[in-house]
Enzyme design. Structure first.
Site, PDB file in Angstrom:
ATOM      1  N   SER A  39      55.382  14.594  -4.626  1.00 50.12           N
ATOM      2  CA  SER A  39      55.176  14.564  -6.160  1.00 50.12           C
ATOM      3  C   SER A  39      56.425  13.934  -6.931  1.00 50.12           C
ATOM      4  O   SER A  39      56.315  13.509  -7.852  1.00 50.12           O
ATOM      5  CB  SER A  39      54.743  15.811  -6.955  1.00 50.12           C
ATOM      6  OG  SER A  39      55.623  16.664  -6.484  1.00 50.12           O
ATOM      7  N   ASP A 254      59.336  25.268 -12.786  1.00 48.28           N
ATOM      8  CA  ASP A 254      58.615  25.535 -11.847  1.00 48.28           C
ATOM      9  C   ASP A 254      59.467  25.642 -10.627  1.00 48.28           C
ATOM     10  O   ASP A 254      58.791  25.867  -9.334  1.00 48.28           O
ATOM     11  CB  ASP A 254      57.663  24.360 -11.554  1.00 48.28           C
ATOM     12  CG  ASP A 254      57.956  23.019 -11.197  1.00 48.28           C
ATOM     13  OD1 ASP A 254      59.094  22.901 -10.992  1.00 48.28           O
ATOM     14  OD2 ASP A 254      56.971  22.216 -11.234  1.00 48.28           O
ATOM     15  N   HIS A 257      60.522  20.406  -9.741  1.00 49.75           N
ATOM     16  CA  HIS A 257      60.333  19.128 -10.246  1.00 49.75           C
ATOM     17  C   HIS A 257      61.556  18.804 -10.850  1.00 49.75           C
ATOM     18  O   HIS A 257      62.021  19.765 -11.467  1.00 49.75           O
ATOM     19  CB  HIS A 257      58.986  18.885 -10.728  1.00 49.75           C
ATOM     20  CG  HIS A 257      57.667  18.891  -9.969  1.00 49.75           C
ATOM     21  ND1 HIS A 257      56.917  19.828  -9.844  1.00 49.75           N
ATOM     22  CD2 HIS A 257      57.129  17.898  -9.086  1.00 49.75           C
ATOM     23  CE1 HIS A 257      55.881  19.605  -8.957  1.00 49.75           C
ATOM     24  NE2 HIS A 257      56.026  18.552  -8.382  1.00 49.75           N
TER      25      HIS A 257
END
Length: 285
Positions: A39, A254, A257
């Site tokens: 990601s 989070d 990221h």
């Protein structure tokens, strides 16, 4: 619309220029970089207005069809977020390309190919395990896999072969590891994929470094920061590897990221790591 009509028309214009100028021969001054991972390479961060400002010498090879952006798979466009798929976000590849162009001679152009899948393990890019991986992939990953014909590795290779008609592949960028945190075999798995890329594209390993970025650090609450110790061992298994520090690259709440500012910094650090490597190589030779 991601970009203004004027900017987008300019992108199409420059894409056309590349097609005209390089249709007959490979341009040694068109330096191409393959990017893959999960990601953070895919582009989790929402891009901001400053991130849509293009550099006239940085291009991306469209990895998937994006009708809303008027981009077609396999065509070159001025690199402008999103450069991975139609609705992805800012990536370190964005600022890697811009930083490299800003520090290269005027005749050099930069080309980016980005094929990444959020949440994937490194095994997804190993051709011997791709089929099994895709069959057992969670539902939330299936749309990304489908966009790449359920084979991200082969999709990347096919795009790379298109790119080789126009320019020269000069390096590979990897950002992956969150889903393999604690996996001591990760370096050897990366080496296997690297070796496949080198062989499939008939590249010289001595001229094609792999830049592997560290994950979000503990300083910014990185939940997978322990994986950085494993990533740092990659050069002992793969001498062509360069580990890119993620120090001072801020993250989101989070713990997985990077923030937009973090992506900008990380992309810049990828470019600086490559430039340092080249300078040292030239000095030794």
């Amino acid at each position: 619309m991601i970009c203004s009509p004027i900017k987008h028309k300019l992108g199409l214009l420059f894409a056309g220029i590349i097609g005209i100028c390089t249709a007959q021969a490979q341009d040694p001054n068109f330096h191409i970089y393959l990017c893959f991972g999960q990601s953070n390479m895919e582009g989790h961060g929402k891009f901001e207005a400053q991130d849509t400002v293009t550099n006239a010498r940085v291009f991306s090879l469209q990895a998937v069809d994006c009708p809303d952006l008027e981009r077609a798979q396999g065509k070159w466009y001025l690199a402008q977020s999103p450069i991975t798929r139609c609705h992805t976000g800012l990536t370190p590849a964005d600022y890697f390309g811009k930083t490299l162009a800003q520090n290269s001679s005027d005749e050099v152009r930069i080309g980016i190919i980005n094929v990444a899948v959020g949440g994937c393990r490194i095994e997804l890019f190993d051709r011997d395990s791709t089929t099994t991986y895709v069959k057992t992939a969670p539902d939330w990953m299936k749309s990304a896999l489908s966009a790449y014909g359920n084979d991200p590795y082969e999709h990347m290779i096919s795009l790379a072969k298109i790119a080789q008609e126009s320019g020269v592949i000069k390096g590979i960028l990897l950002h992956q590891g969150e889903s393999n945190t604690g996996d001591l075999h990760w370096p050897r798995k990366v080496k296997r994929i690297y070796d496949n890329i080198i062989n499939d594209l008939h590249l010289s390993s001595s001229e094609t470094p792999l830049l592997a970025g560290e994950l979000l650090t503990e300083e910014f609450g990185g939940k997978c920061a322990s994986m950085n110790a494993i990533i740092q061992t990659l050069p002992t298994v793969l001498p062509e590897a360069i580990v890119v520090s993620s120090a001072q690259c801020e993250g989101t709440t989070d713990g997985l990221h990077f923030s937009p500012a973090g992506y900008r910094q990380l992309g810049t650090q990828y470019a600086k790591a490559l430039m340092h490597h080249r300078a040292r190589f030239e000095k030794q030779n």
